[in-house]
Scaffold this active site. Structure first.
Site, PDB file in Angstrom:
ATOM      1  N   ASP A  13       0.803  -1.224   0.000  1.00  0.00           N
ATOM      2  CA  ASP A  13       0.000   0.000   0.000  1.00  0.00           C
ATOM      3  C   ASP A  13       0.836   1.274   0.000  1.00  0.00           C
ATOM      4  O   ASP A  13       0.441   2.291   0.587  1.00  0.00           O
ATOM      5  CB  ASP A  13      -0.984   0.007   1.190  1.00  0.00           C
ATOM      6  CG  ASP A  13      -1.875  -1.215   1.201  1.00  0.00           C
ATOM      7  OD1 ASP A  13      -2.235  -1.681   0.108  1.00  0.00           O
ATOM      8  OD2 ASP A  13      -2.202  -1.718   2.297  1.00  0.00           O
ATOM      9  N   LYS A  72       1.939   1.926  -5.138  1.00  0.00           N
ATOM     10  CA  LYS A  72       2.512   1.311  -6.346  1.00  0.00           C
ATOM     11  C   LYS A  72       1.606   1.500  -7.562  1.00  0.00           C
ATOM     12  O   LYS A  72       2.086   1.711  -8.673  1.00  0.00           O
ATOM     13  CB  LYS A  72       2.730  -0.205  -6.129  1.00  0.00           C
ATOM     14  CG  LYS A  72       3.709  -0.525  -5.014  1.00  0.00           C
ATOM     15  CD  LYS A  72       3.781  -2.015  -4.758  1.00  0.00           C
ATOM     16  CE  LYS A  72       2.504  -2.621  -4.236  1.00  0.00           C
ATOM     17  NZ  LYS A  72       2.069  -2.139  -2.903  1.00  0.00           N
ATOM     18  N   GLY A 111      -4.441  -4.519  -3.769  1.00  0.00           N
ATOM     19  CA  GLY A 111      -5.439  -3.493  -4.052  1.00  0.00           C
ATOM     20  C   GLY A 111      -4.678  -2.262  -4.487  1.00  0.00           C
ATOM     21  O   GLY A 111      -4.041  -1.610  -3.666  1.00  0.00           O
ATOM     22  N   HIS A 112      -4.666  -1.976  -5.783  1.00  0.00           N
ATOM     23  CA  HIS A 112      -3.879  -0.863  -6.317  1.00  0.00           C
ATOM     24  C   HIS A 112      -4.812   0.235  -6.809  1.00  0.00           C
ATOM     25  O   HIS A 112      -5.684  -0.015  -7.646  1.00  0.00           O
ATOM     26  CB  HIS A 112      -2.974  -1.342  -7.456  1.00  0.00           C
ATOM     27  CG  HIS A 112      -1.920  -2.315  -6.999  1.00  0.00           C
ATOM     28  ND1 HIS A 112      -0.992  -2.873  -7.826  1.00  0.00           N
ATOM     29  CD2 HIS A 112      -1.642  -2.811  -5.761  1.00  0.00           C
ATOM     30  CE1 HIS A 112      -0.193  -3.671  -7.140  1.00  0.00           C
ATOM     31  NE2 HIS A 112      -0.587  -3.658  -5.877  1.00  0.00           N
ATOM     32  N   GLN A 155       2.050  -6.172  -3.075  1.00  0.00           N
ATOM     33  CA  GLN A 155       2.488  -6.243  -1.669  1.00  0.00           C
ATOM     34  C   GLN A 155       3.766  -5.399  -1.497  1.00  0.00           C
ATOM     35  O   GLN A 155       3.898  -4.390  -2.168  1.00  0.00           O
ATOM     36  CB  GLN A 155       2.712  -7.685  -1.217  1.00  0.00           C
ATOM     37  CG  GLN A 155       1.430  -8.493  -1.048  1.00  0.00           C
ATOM     38  CD  GLN A 155       0.836  -9.003  -2.349  1.00  0.00           C
ATOM     39  OE1 GLN A 155       1.484  -9.688  -3.103  1.00  0.00           O
ATOM     40  NE2 GLN A 155      -0.414  -8.696  -2.609  1.00  0.00           N
TER      41      GLN A 155
END
Ligand code: GDP
Ligand code: IMO
Ligand code: MG
Length: 442
Positions: free
Chosen positions: A21, A24, A48-49, A232
């Site tokens: 988080d 990225k 989750g991007h 990650q």
């Protein structure tokens, strides 16, 4: 003939320098404007991007961030694990948002996640009790377990009736026994149903599946620009992270090679995506964590809530022991420092430059959990840039227009890690970015 080592291959990797988080998605989106291929190499839809383009916000989990831009290839590499049903939902979501999926490619060697993996993920967490990892419960760990145990089903298997039948017949009785033992939620599926469900995926995703290693290597041979998008972060790496409080894949530099089939001597540049402070979701040690009110304030200021699970992220000061460990494991050649704007308004900003463990000072992140738990942060306290409420407004004027104290903060990080901060991010939008390098592909 030109020797192989003289050829500069235009490629770039983005890897999280903390516990995920770090931003990225934003940095990948910023850099992939000029890329031809964007490649995810590990993890699955535990990621989750977030990508913000004007008033549009994309939250991507299994799809590479490249799908947001038209004209490039978005590749899901062999080192990933794919939940096909969730992926199809995500594909529908991006299509509805007006994106094209023409460039999507899925490695025929990527392993698939099934419902039994998700149920086992939940059951394993329950079984661990007080030592639960706090996983996303997406079935990531159990899917990678099957890969290593050589009983996984891969994307390429969906085309072959005979071998698929063999695999589903082998795996379901085994999983059912395991689930019973772990008292997992019952899985109503039988081998025939699973076989037919997988066959049904041919029509939906069959056209996207190919040998992505050949695709990426040929693209590199042709001088195409390849961007590897990490998921990650380094501290969640299965080997180099805070084991056992990690994810089940290789998130560091080496994961790019095993997760794509691109050899180590072809990887050129690695951008470490470093949040200006530290966050972590789930359980596990966190030396600079802020408890109570202070942590809540930072969590609120940074909007630190998980994109995948909605859980509040634990927050703390910047930890350069962590960042240096990440840099060593990943080979950062540039840093993208994100969310500096979240630190606006602080009078003082402590930065952890070393740990004290059992009376000894160290700059190395220890492997032992009990040592990490005994580690006390040694802070260097810098002056904040109080009074600057709208740092994003000076982005257009460039780095020198940033508050002096913010530049001192950035330069401390650069000196400590011996890596230039080539990207400064002071807002979620594509445009809230200062690019001090610009020529990324040469
Ligand atoms: P990822 O998993 O590394 O892609 O990061 P996430 O998307 O899970 O979380 C990062 C959050 O910070 C997202 O909501 C982004 O929109 C936001 N973000 C990224 N860069 C910046 C920045 O420089 N400033 C601010 N305020 N938000 C940012
Ligand atoms: P992005 O790509 C932050 C964490 C989980 C848990 C541990 C193991 O958005 O940065 P898993 O479900 O992978 O077995 O959970 O890893 N985790 C993440 N934390 N960002 C992520 O992805 C994460 N993916 C997994 O919270 O602690
Ligand atoms: Mg995320």
């Amino acid at each position: 003939m030109e020797s192989a080592e003289c050829v500069i291959l235009p490629n770039l990797a983005i890897i999280g320098a903390q516990w995920g988080d770090e931003g990225k998605g934003k940095i990948t989106d910023y850099l992939d404007e000029t890329a031809d291929l964007i490649v995810r190499f590990q993890g699955g839809n535990n990621a989750g991007h977030t990508i913000t383009v004007g008033d549009k916000v994309f939250k991507l989990h299994g799809l590479p961030s490249g799908v947001v831009r038209e004209g490039n290839l978005a590749v899901i590499g062999n080192g990933t694990v794919v939940n096909v049903e969730d992926l199809i939902e995500e594909m529908d979501m991006v299509l509805k948002a007006g994106c094209s999926l023409e460039g999507l490619r899925i490695s025929d060697r990527a392993h698939l996640i099934f419902n039994y993996h998700k149920k086992l993920d939940g059951a394993e967490e329950k079984y661990r009790g007080r030592d639960a990892v706090g996983t996303t419960r997406k079935g990531i760990g159990p899917a990678y377990q099957d890969k290593i145990a050589r009983i996984g089903i891969r994307a390429g298997d969906i085309f072959d009736d005979e071998s698929l039948r063999e695999k589903t017949d082998l795996i379901l009785p085994y999983k059912k026994d395991l689930m019973e033992m772990l008292e997992a939620e019952r899985c109503g599926c039988d081998s025939e149903t699973l076989f037919n469900r997988i066959k049904g995926w041919r029509a939906k995703i069959g056209g996207y599946i190919c040998d992505t290693s050949v695709l990426i290597n040929e693209a590199l041979d042709e001088g195409k620009k390849v961007l590897f998008e990490g998921a990650q972060g380094a501290m969640l790496d299965i080997d180099h992270g805070t084991y056992p409080y990690v994810t089940s894949s290789s998130t560091c530099g080496g994961g790019i090679c095993t997760g794509t089939g691109v050899a180590p001597n072809r990887i050129e540049k690695v951008v470490g995506c470093l949040k200006a402070y530290t966050t972590r979701v789930g359980e596990g040690p966190f030396v600079t964590e802020l408890s109570g009110e202070e942590g809540c304030i930072l969590q609120k200021k940074g909007g630190e809530f998980g994109v995948t699970t909605g859980r509040g992220r634990r927050c703390g000061w910047l930890d350069l022991v962590v960042a240096e460990h990440a840099s060593r494991m990943c080979g950062f050649t540039s840093l993208a420092i994100t969310k500096l704007d979240v630190l606006n308004g602080y009078e003082e900003l402590p930065v952890c430059v070393a740990y004290e463990i059992d009376g000894k000072e160290t700059r190395y992140f220890p492997a032992s959990m009990s040592k990490i738990e005994r580690a006390k942060p040694i802070y260097k306290t810098l002056k904040g840039w109080k009074g600057w409420d709208d740092t994003a407004s000076v982005v257009k004027s460039g780095y020198d227009a940033l508050p002096k104290e913010m530049r001192i903060y950035i330069e401390l990080v650069e000196r400590h890690l011996k890596v230039p901060a080539d990207i400064i991010s002071i807002g979620p939008d594509r445009n809230d970015t200062i690019d001090r390098k610009k020529d990324w592909w040469n």
